[in-house]
Design an enzyme around this catalytic site. Sequence first.
Site, PDB file in Angstrom:
ATOM      1  N   ASP A   1       0.842  -1.195   0.000  1.00 39.21           N
ATOM      2  CA  ASP A   1       0.000   0.000   0.000  1.00 39.21           C
ATOM      3  C   ASP A   1       0.880   1.249   0.000  1.00 39.21           C
ATOM      4  OD1 ASP A   1      -2.419   1.725   0.630  1.00 39.21           O
ATOM      5  OD2 ASP A   1      -3.288  -0.256   0.934  1.00 39.21           O
TER       6      ASP A   1
ATOM      7  N   HIS B   1      -3.818   5.644   3.448  1.00 39.75           N
ATOM      8  CA  HIS B   1      -4.565   4.442   3.081  1.00 39.75           C
ATOM      9  C   HIS B   1      -3.942   3.182   3.676  1.00 39.75           C
ATOM     10  CE1 HIS B   1      -6.255   1.459   0.145  1.00 39.75           C
ATOM     11  NE2 HIS B   1      -7.279   2.282   0.141  1.00 39.75           N
TER      12      HIS B   1
ATOM     13  N   SER C   1     -11.429  -1.564  -0.462  1.00 40.94           N
ATOM     14  CA  SER C   1     -10.110  -1.457   0.174  1.00 40.94           C
ATOM     15  C   SER C   1     -10.183  -1.750   1.661  1.00 40.94           C
ATOM     16  CB  SER C   1      -9.541  -0.049  -0.014  1.00 40.94           C
ATOM     17  OG  SER C   1      -9.046   0.152  -1.297  1.00 40.94           O
TER      18      SER C   1
END
Length: 573
Positions: A168, A217, A475
């Site tokens: 990520d 994220h 996600s």
Amino acid sequence: MVSKRFTARTVATAAVLALTATGLGVPANAAPSNSRTFTVVAEDGVATDTAVAAIRAAGGTVVSRSDEVGMFQVSSDRADFAARATAAPTLIGAAEQKAIGRKPKLDRVEQEHLPAAAGARAGAAGAAKKGAKLDPLDDKLWGLEMIRADKARKIEPGDRRVTVGVLDTGVDASNPDIAPNFNWSLSRNFAPDLTDVDGPCEVPSCLDPVGTDDGGHGTHVAGTIGAAANGFGLSGVAPNVSLVELKGGQDSGYFFLDPVVNALVYAGRSGIDVVNMSFYVDPWLYNCTANPADSPEDQAEQRAIIKAMKRALVFAHNKGVTLVGALGNNNEDLGAPRTDVTSPDYGADPYDRPIDNESCWDLPTEGPHVIGVSSVGPSGKKSDFSNYGTEQISVAAPGGFARDGFGTPTYNTPGNRILSSYPLKVLQEEPISVTIPDPKVDADGNIDPRVATSVFKQCKANGECGYYTYLQGTSMASPHAAGVAALIVSRYGKAQGRTGFGMSPDLVEQHLYRTAAEHACPEPRLQQYRNEGRDETYDAYCAGGVNFNGFYGYGIVDAYAAVKTPLKPSARP
């Protein structure tokens, strides 16, 4: 998968130079040069020396290479290098990293809370169903209760030897819920900052230190997988496993081919047990072998992406890595894809691309050995944004659904999303909403009262603090499944070799499917989201039966069943 992009800061849209599509390459602040950078992928069965010779013959110099997948970083000052390399019978193609223009991305799904955050009703942060309180914020984690992770940890909280790679934007290891489980020795950064898309480099090398996340994220994903159950903040699905940062995404949210492939190869080499992938590889939503809408150069680039990604996924799987991927936020059946109107999302203007399902792939989720995860809301309803379809889905998991619970007090409230860890730095850069530019958290670390129902702060007596916020998307669903996979390895893995520990990814996958909670298609099967304010493009038909269908796959992952149900007698880790 669409809408895996996001920006952690408000970014100006003035035209500036930027690197294109596939590639890690040199940082964008490097000194000017006549030499250009390319990504080159060799044909199947071509020896490394043969590929290198062909690259040299085309006028290129190999800068770095990934022999396991036949991928090379190449520099060349020849204007016709890409054409010469593509024409070579031993090479699939070459994609240049061009300086063309900047197109920062803001994810419409994961950041849906931005426009409404300032007006969120006080006291409406809880979802329809609250989880069992374990750590202070766990009562907001309805996802933990849905997959029975709160019960599972009484049997198996996770084994420290089990490593979960977070492929990520990075992981903020300073968060007190991440720090206890962060594996510094295995963590790596494969994606140097590109100033034209990521902003100024934080360090002279442009390679952010391990343990940082300027996108946010990755830290959110990591918290869902394995935030520590330490009486502080919140806890993850597998609170005792080791978290490994595999930074393959740019701070701006782009995921380019080279960093992703290199991270997957490293995961296989290093014995990582599980890798979570909540993204798609830019700049093509669908990579096609020969889409008539694409130029010959773009076709060659996509063939190279397809080949390199498939090789990397197979390599990681064969080395013992269980691969888990988000199914995507484009609210479409992956077996019957719509016209792609968003690609390329970087380097050039997008155009309409009719998609042939037989020759186009959404990567990595449609790649080999990837467990594809759809998203559900607190009610168990498929999230309006979630991709679906019997062709690629494997399981479903809590990913949030802001508009779940229509007609109830929880409708369109923050708590319908997924709460997890988030970097302070990003919250200090992220605006309250698209119309209110003030940051969510001020320079002193104080949360703006206007986002008090969506951003949380927990501090220890020594002044050490952690921050948390809500996001939604596939996600967020994928790390729930990755956490359960890690629990399966923890529970049933065996010592391998002199120092290793692990479990066959095929067996992990089988057990994950076998223990998922079956969920029948809704009636009517054609689900519409008109009450939620969505038009006909969100209509979704659920095909299949109770055992397997296009919305839930084999079911919603069940951590408790996964650790309580013995492996089949024939199964061997």
